[in-house]
Design an enzyme around this catalytic site. Structure first.
Site: not given
Ligand SMILES: [Zn+2]
Length: 210
Positions: A13, A86, A122, A155, A166
């Site tokens: 995004k 949101r 990642r 992370r 998430r």
């Protein structure tokens, strides 16, 4: 042109918003950026927000809404919203702020499996913050940053189990809002697994509907 961007974590995004902003020459308004700027400049709202952030609490809806309202009124010409709305309160406030002006809500859609694959691969350099991807942008030497030789780490947020949580949270919170816009007839779904330029072209084509 006013565009509201929706998309799960890992959908790209931020990247898409930035490219679109350059292409259409209208600013990208990200809730996160506006919040950080207000805190940094110690505006009244920023100072209020900071007191919550320091306690590790969520910044209340009213503060976010006021900050975004200021920004939306300032940028009458056109903008891209990232991270707003949101909540349903935010949906209502956006409607009030926009009046009779139309806007497009873009839902960047893709399979969760693809997002999990993207995010869980990642790796970040501990030293310089460079971002790698074990499949798409692998470092030359395993676990070592090409740029500075620092060590790469994953992370906590990018661990597969955390990503799944998430994503579940995102779907729970965002889906009712996406459904609302769908019913209102202003939602356009765009396949986020397409090449970037194709995604940008589809968003710009306001007659496009998946
Ligand atoms: Zn590095």
């Amino acid at each position: 042109m006013v565009i509201v961007l929706f998309g799960a974590p890992g959908v790209g995004k931020g990247t898409i918003g930035n490219l679109l902003s350059k292409d259409l020459k209208i600013p990208l308004v990200s809730t996160g950026d506006i919040l950080r700027r207000n805190v940094k400049e110690a505006t009244e709202l920023g100072s209020e927000a900071k007191s919550f952030m320091e306690k590790g609490a969520l910044v209340p809806d009213e503060i976010i809404i006021k900050m975004m309202q200021e920004e939306i009124f300032r940028l009458k010409g056109g903008f891209i919203l990232d991270g707003f709305p949101r909540t349903f309160n935010q949906v209502k406030e956006l409607e009030n702020a926009m009046g009779n002006n139309s806007y497009d809500v873009i839902n960047l859609k893709t399979e969760d499996d693809l997002l999990i694959k993207r995010l869980s691969n990642r790796r970040i350099c501990r030293n310089c913050g460079a971002i790698y991807h074990l499949i798409n942008i692998p470092p030359e030497r395993k676990g070592i940053c090409d740029k500075c030789g620092g060590s790469l780490y994953q992370r906590e947020d990018d661990r597969e189990d955390v990503i799944k949580e998430r994503l579940a949270l995102f779907h729970t919170k965002a889906q009712p809002i996406i459904d609302y816009y769908q019913e209102k007839g202003i939602l356009r779904n765009v396949d986020a697994s397409l090449p970037l330029q194709k995604i940008i072209d589809l968003i710009k084509d306001d007659s496009y509907q998946e």
